[in-house]
Design an enzyme around this catalytic site. Structure first.
Site, PDB file in Angstrom:
ATOM      1  N   LYS A  97       0.834  -1.208   0.000  1.00  0.00           N
ATOM      2  CA  LYS A  97       0.000   0.000   0.000  1.00  0.00           C
ATOM      3  C   LYS A  97       0.869   1.259   0.000  1.00  0.00           C
ATOM      4  O   LYS A  97       0.590   2.230  -0.712  1.00  0.00           O
ATOM      5  CB  LYS A  97      -0.937  -0.028   1.209  1.00  0.00           C
ATOM      6  CG  LYS A  97      -1.822   1.197   1.384  1.00  0.00           C
ATOM      7  CD  LYS A  97      -2.847   1.321   0.267  1.00  0.00           C
ATOM      8  CE  LYS A  97      -3.525   2.663   0.215  1.00  0.00           C
ATOM      9  NZ  LYS A  97      -4.622   2.867   1.110  1.00  0.00           N
TER      10      LYS A  97
ATOM     11  N   LYS B 144       0.201  11.438   5.745  1.00  0.00           N
ATOM     12  CA  LYS B 144       0.570  10.359   6.681  1.00  0.00           C
ATOM     13  C   LYS B 144       1.221   9.200   5.930  1.00  0.00           C
ATOM     14  O   LYS B 144       2.245   8.663   6.331  1.00  0.00           O
ATOM     15  CB  LYS B 144      -0.694   9.889   7.413  1.00  0.00           C
ATOM     16  CG  LYS B 144      -0.489   8.653   8.246  1.00  0.00           C
ATOM     17  CD  LYS B 144      -1.775   7.856   8.408  1.00  0.00           C
ATOM     18  CE  LYS B 144      -2.317   7.370   7.098  1.00  0.00           C
ATOM     19  NZ  LYS B 144      -3.181   6.221   7.122  1.00  0.00           N
TER      20      LYS B 144
HETATM   21  P1  NA7 Z   1     -11.319   9.215   8.211  1.00  0.00           P
HETATM   22  O1  NA7 Z   1     -12.554   9.541   7.472  1.00  0.00           O
HETATM   23  O2  NA7 Z   1     -10.414  10.310   8.674  1.00  0.00           O
HETATM   24  O3  NA7 Z   1     -11.737   8.322   9.477  1.00  0.00           O
HETATM   25  C1  NA7 Z   1     -10.803   7.973  10.453  1.00  0.00           C
HETATM   26  C2  NA7 Z   1     -11.440   7.041  11.424  1.00  0.00           C
HETATM   27  O4  NA7 Z   1     -10.439   6.686  12.418  1.00  0.00           O
HETATM   28  C3  NA7 Z   1     -12.611   7.665  12.183  1.00  0.00           C
HETATM   29  O5  NA7 Z   1     -13.554   6.652  12.451  1.00  0.00           O
HETATM   30  C4  NA7 Z   1     -11.923   8.124  13.475  1.00  0.00           C
HETATM   31  O6  NA7 Z   1     -12.802   8.252  14.550  1.00  0.00           O
HETATM   32  C5  NA7 Z   1     -10.975   6.984  13.716  1.00  0.00           C
HETATM   33  N1  NA7 Z   1      -9.880   7.332  14.633  1.00  0.00           N
HETATM   34  C6  NA7 Z   1      -8.935   8.288  14.478  1.00  0.00           C
HETATM   35  N2  NA7 Z   1      -8.077   8.286  15.518  1.00  0.00           N
HETATM   36  C7  NA7 Z   1      -8.511   7.318  16.351  1.00  0.00           C
HETATM   37  C8  NA7 Z   1      -8.035   6.821  17.592  1.00  0.00           C
HETATM   38  N3  NA7 Z   1      -6.947   7.332  18.189  1.00  0.00           N
HETATM   39  N4  NA7 Z   1      -8.711   5.809  18.168  1.00  0.00           N
HETATM   40  C9  NA7 Z   1      -9.799   5.275  17.544  1.00  0.00           C
HETATM   41  N5  NA7 Z   1     -10.299   5.696  16.380  1.00  0.00           N
HETATM   42  C10 NA7 Z   1      -9.652   6.708  15.778  1.00  0.00           C
HETATM   43  O7  NA7 Z   1     -10.376   8.214   7.395  1.00  0.00           O
HETATM   44  P2  NA7 Z   1     -10.772   7.219   6.205  1.00  0.00           P
HETATM   45  O8  NA7 Z   1     -11.972   6.439   6.556  1.00  0.00           O
HETATM   46  O9  NA7 Z   1     -10.730   7.957   4.910  1.00  0.00           O
HETATM   47  O10 NA7 Z   1      -9.463   6.279   6.197  1.00  0.00           O
HETATM   48  C11 NA7 Z   1      -9.265   5.296   7.206  1.00  0.00           C
HETATM   49  C12 NA7 Z   1      -7.969   4.559   6.922  1.00  0.00           C
HETATM   50  O11 NA7 Z   1      -8.002   3.936   5.613  1.00  0.00           O
HETATM   51  C13 NA7 Z   1      -6.728   5.447   6.891  1.00  0.00           C
HETATM   52  O12 NA7 Z   1      -5.628   4.744   7.439  1.00  0.00           O
HETATM   53  C14 NA7 Z   1      -6.529   5.723   5.416  1.00  0.00           C
HETATM   54  O13 NA7 Z   1      -5.181   6.067   5.146  1.00  0.00           O
HETATM   55  C15 NA7 Z   1      -6.984   4.452   4.760  1.00  0.00           C
HETATM   56  P3  NA7 Z   1     -13.553   9.661  14.886  1.00  0.00           P
HETATM   57  O14 NA7 Z   1     -14.832   9.620  14.095  1.00  0.00           O
HETATM   58  O15 NA7 Z   1     -12.622  10.754  14.451  1.00  0.00           O
HETATM   59  O16 NA7 Z   1     -13.746   9.610  16.342  1.00  0.00           O
END
Ligand code: NA7
Length: 293
Positions: A166, A234
């Site tokens: 990836k 990132k």
């Molecule tokens: P998004 O739309 O930015 O969603 C990120 C998700 O990750 C969202 O559900 C966040 O929850 C969650 N999140 C972020 N930090 C945390 C921590 N510390 N603990 C638990 N959950 C967290 O990203 P995408 O859906 O576009 O992409 C997800 C991945 O797929 C990413 O690695 C991309 O590079 C590929 P929130 O709603 O903010 O509480």
């Protein structure tokens, strides 16, 4: 299958919805409450969501987020049971993936890294392309779930290699798009119409899937996030860190990382990564517009 789906962001939510549509019994959890998926049960913590699940599917932002979902307070670790499969579709460091896999394997739990490509549209239409790292037989057991969310599946090797592939993919996407954006900035500065340049690119060997996908958004100046700039940034950093660990040099990516850094400083982190163009426009003193757009 009984699936816990953790992380309902741009990608995770439609993916979980497609699992429900395919008839799986889905429990969802998201860090910020209030996001849910029709037909799925919502759980108050990763541990609660994972209790009794055959498969725990994770899709959160970055390495630290995956670690916290797995091993943090009320993390999945408390509900690990032998035979369970953990699948991680986030894009994170391959070395961290290998160490998370080792930790859960001590509990008799399998671990597969399954990052995907295809953007928001692919997640919504169940046309994602997955890169898989893990045991062949375990991946075989995931087929009903994979086919509910995607259309193509590439096995890259053992756990960690899905994430390695990836990073190698996103490195190329970032560089190809940046080439396109720099071409648009230069053409505009020299008085060439952007839509005319796009038509030329698409008719020649310069064409690419990245340009084909991004050009319509760019020509109508729609920088709303399909794949947010902060997440591509990132991935660029992850690729540079992996390159450092492997003691290789990626000079073009290092330069593009600086562009992303400055675009972030300019406040574009939550826009699509196509918004690096806005920074190039600022430097060039032009705005890219297609007369026939
Ligand atoms: P998004 O739309 O930015 O969603 C990120 C998700 O990750 C969202 O559900 C966040 O929850 C969650 N999140 C972020 N930090 C945390 C921590 N510390 N603990 C638990 N959950 C967290 O990203 P995408 O859906 O576009 O992409 C997800 C991945 O797929 C990413 O690695 C991309 O590079 C590929 P929130 O709603 O903010 O509480």
């Amino acid at each position: 299958m009984r699936v816990a789906y953790l992380g309902l962001g741009i990608m995770g939510r439609p993916m979980a919805a497609n699992l429900v549509k395919a008839g799986h019994q889905v429990t969802v959890w998201n860090r910020t409450p209030g996001k849910d998926v029709e037909g799925a049960t919502s759980a108050p913590s990763p541990a609660e969501a994972a209790r009794g699940a055959e498969v725990v599917w994770i899709c959160v932002s970055d390495t630290a987020a995956v670690e916290s979902v797995l091993f943090g307070p009320e993390g999945v670790e408390a509900s690990l049971t032998p035979g369970m499969i953990i699948v991680d579709s986030s894009t994170i460091a391959p070395s961290a993936t290998r160490s998370f896999a080792e930790r859960v394997r001590a509990h008799g739990v399998e671990y597969v890294d399954a990052p995907m490509t295809g953007s928001k549209v692919g997640a919504e239409n169940a046309t994602l392309i997955f890169m898989l790292g893990g045991d062949e037989a375990v991946i075989e057991n995931l087929q009903p779930l994979l086919t509910a969310m995607g259309k193509k599946f590439f096995r890259m090797g053992e756990t960690g290699k899905g994430h390695a592939a990836k990073l190698a993919m996103n490195l190329q996407i970032a560089l190809i798009y940046e080439g396109f954006a720099e071409g648009l900035a230069l053409a505009t500065k020299l008085g060439v119409d952007a839509a005319a340049l796009v038509a030329l690119v698409e008719a020649t060997m310069v064409r690419s899937g990245v340009v084909e996908y991004k050009a319509p958004f760019v020509l109508r100046r729609d920088f709303s996030p399909n794949f947010p700039l902060r997440l591509m940034h990132k991935d660029i950093r992850l690729a540079l860190a992996a390159a450092k660990e492997a003691r290789i040099k990626l000079p073009a990516l290092e330069t593009v990382e600086e562009v992303y850094e400055m675009a972030t400083e300019d406040g574009h982190g939550n826009l699509d990564y196509a918004a690096t163009l806005i920074l190039l426009e600022k430097w060039a003193g032009v705005e890219v517009k297609g007369a026939s757009a």
